[in-house]
Design an enzyme around this catalytic site. Structure first.
Site, PDB file in Angstrom:
ATOM      1  N   LYS A  76      79.922 -57.069 -35.575  1.00  0.00           N
ATOM      2  CA  LYS A  76      80.129 -55.634 -35.652  1.00  0.00           C
ATOM      3  C   LYS A  76      81.388 -55.311 -36.459  1.00  0.00           C
ATOM      4  O   LYS A  76      82.293 -56.149 -36.578  1.00  0.00           O
ATOM      5  CB  LYS A  76      80.294 -55.047 -34.242  1.00  0.00           C
ATOM      6  CG  LYS A  76      79.058 -55.098 -33.378  1.00  0.00           C
ATOM      7  CD  LYS A  76      79.358 -54.508 -32.010  1.00  0.00           C
ATOM      8  CE  LYS A  76      78.126 -54.542 -31.114  1.00  0.00           C
ATOM      9  NZ  LYS A  76      77.088 -53.600 -31.563  1.00  0.00           N
ATOM     10  N   ARG A  88      68.025 -56.464 -26.220  1.00  0.00           N
ATOM     11  CA  ARG A  88      66.582 -56.503 -25.951  1.00  0.00           C
ATOM     12  C   ARG A  88      66.111 -57.916 -25.634  1.00  0.00           C
ATOM     13  O   ARG A  88      65.113 -58.097 -24.947  1.00  0.00           O
ATOM     14  CB  ARG A  88      65.822 -55.896 -27.133  1.00  0.00           C
ATOM     15  CG  ARG A  88      65.900 -56.665 -28.427  1.00  0.00           C
ATOM     16  CD  ARG A  88      65.537 -55.801 -29.617  1.00  0.00           C
ATOM     17  NE  ARG A  88      66.555 -54.780 -29.849  1.00  0.00           N
ATOM     18  CZ  ARG A  88      66.458 -53.815 -30.757  1.00  0.00           C
ATOM     19  NH1 ARG A  88      65.380 -53.729 -31.515  1.00  0.00           N
ATOM     20  NH2 ARG A  88      67.421 -52.926 -30.916  1.00  0.00           N
TER      21      ARG A  88
END
Length: 491
Positions: free
Chosen positions: A267, A341
């Site tokens: 990130k 996920r």
């Protein structure tokens, strides 16, 4: 914090601050106004308009047992909702605390179409939410004024509502504290300890699987995400047997990503510090399970939390890898920053294989949700319209707002892979929140499942008159209300 309901009159209750919630155009109670020599009537309509969140503090000068009276605006009567009443109560409680109050009392609003139990519930929720202070790790602790007792003026129905509100607020505040905690203070192992402690205190069965246990269960997706970390994963399973353990079971699954660097798909520096809150879904599950147990909800509820952090390392999983987990489905890794996920997929597959009749999952899953809905509503993505509607209505009743996103069959094309059953991202930026939710649906078989993407609403930037900056605990209330309604459906 002590919460009590009393049938005392407004002119009899001895507290530091008596809070009078008033809608626009509504006069203050006549007995209070008379005791104060008409002071309320002079202020209402002049300085105090009753606008939502407006507060005006009056000193009683010994003419009432209460030292001060706080006029609290609710806005237009026809626009008052459970959510707005909760917010107003939080604003009023914080204003009273700022004035130095240690004890406060709320009158129930008279010009609002809401029964006594509901009004007491949401006032209590709001007061405890607003007064809650998130923990800090400062070396010097400065003394701060605290409200020690909250009184609600009402009867037996108010007592029931206030007790419900207190229990839910305590669950929400537990979730807020967990999601606020720095990653080095709340690793997967420490999160499991906190969950187990809560379970022991509330009569909930708990199993915690370490890395070896995860391997034995076949949690390949959780283990893939964990490859780059020096902290071992945990897989937490909680079972509340409110229906005697005979089933049917409601499954709650929360993403327990204790810190997300993005892994190899790292990130940007800006904002990465806040990725301690990437376990907001797990926090909501833990807070909800505490509340469900304390409310004695008559349903069997299984909660599942897959937990790890996501770090870059020479041993990390990589873009292009193909991995599989408990469901047996294979996944092509397009981004290691779409890790939530993956771990949720193993948690969902476990809940489905354990026979849960219906499942709700929550996570800070996609940044795309903030683009779609902003910091106002969470997104719902589901594989079953009827169950999605039930969960949506539960959220509305609990004062948490969601929005149902489509799940047309064509959306599954967004996660197709040429080398595996699916990809863990999208091929472009289209419908990212829908794609993330539908990825999860691929791992539950035919079990009705709803995903709450709370990414845009799990964190509040900046403090205001209602709450401090930080984790919001969103999802907790929806879980609790959905469990309560699930129990009602068994009768």
């Amino acid at each position: 914090m002590k919460v009590e309901v009393t049938s005392q009159a407004l002119t009899e209750v001895a507290v530091d601050v008596l809070i009078l919630p008033l809608t626009e155009g509504t006069p203050a109670p006549a007995d209070v106004n008379e005791a104060l020599g008409g002071l309320c009537a002079q202020v209402v309509g002049a300085d105090f308009k009753g606008e939502m969140g407006q507060t005006t503090l009056l000193y009683t000068g010994g003419r009432l047992p209460a030292r001060k009276v706080l006029l609290l605006g609710l806005g237009k009567a026809e626009k008052v909702t459970n959510r707005s009443l909760r917010r107003a109560a939080g604003i009023g409680a914080r204003a009273a605390r700022k004035s130095g109050a240690r004890s406060i009392a709320f009158a129930l609003p008279g010009a609002v179409e809401m029964d006594e139990a509901a009004a007491a519930r949401f006032i209590t929720e709001g007061a405890l939410h607003g007064l809650f202070r998130l923990p800090d790790w400062k070396s010097e602790k400065k003394p701060r004024p605290e409200v020690e007792a909250v009184h609600i003026l009402g009867g037996e129905r108010a007592r029931e509502g206030a007790e419900h509100g207190r229990i839910v607020a305590e669950g929400v505040n537990l979730a807020r504290a967990l999601a606020w905690t720095p990653g080095n203070h709340l690793t997967a192992a420490k999160l499991a300890e906190r969950a187990a402690e809560m379970c022991r205190e509330n009569g909930i069965e708990v199993e915690v699987y370490d890395k070896k246990g995860c391997e034995e269960l076949g949690l390949g997706l959780l283990l893939a995400v964990n490859q780059g970390s020096r902290e071992e994963p945990r897989f937490i399973v909680m079972r509340y047997k409110g229906n005697g353990g005979q089933g049917p079971w409601l499954g709650l699954v929360g993403k327990g990503l204790t810190f997300d660097s993005g892994g190899i798909s790292i990130k940007p520096t800006e904002g990465m510090w806040n990725m301690k809150m990437d376990m907001g879904g797990a926090a909501a599950v833990i807070g909800a399970m505490q509340a469900i147990a304390r409310l004695k909800v008559k349903a069997d509820v299984m909660a599942v939390i897959p937990s790890t952090d996501n770090m870059p390392d020479g041993g990390s999983y990589k873009p292009g890898d193909v991995v599989s987990g408990l469901s047996g489905k294979t996944v092509e890794i397009r981004s290691t920053d779409a890790e939530g996920r993956l771990i949720l997929a193993d948690g969902l597959a476990y809940a489905a294989k354990q026979g849960c009749r219906k499942i709700i999952t929550a996570s800070t899953l996609t940044g795309a949700c903030n683009i779609a809905l902003g910091p106002i509503r969470y997104a719902l993505v589901a594989n079953d319209d009827a169950w999605e509607e039930e969960v949506y209505r539960a959220g509305e009743a609990a004062g948490e707002r969601g929005w149902k996103l489509p799940h047309d069959e064509e959306y599954y094309d967004l996660i197709k892979s040429s080398v595996a059953d699916m990809i863990n991202g999208t091929k472009n930026r289209a419908a990212g929140t829908v794609a993330g939710g539908l990825f999860l649906m691929k791992h539950v078989g035919d079990t009705p499942c709803v995903h709450l993407d709370i990414a845009a609403v799990a964190w509040k930037s900046g403090s205001d008159e209602y709450e401090d900056e930080g984790a919001t605990g969103v999802g907790t209330r929806t879980f609790v209300e959905a469990a309560r309604r699930f129990a009602e459906g068994l009768r």
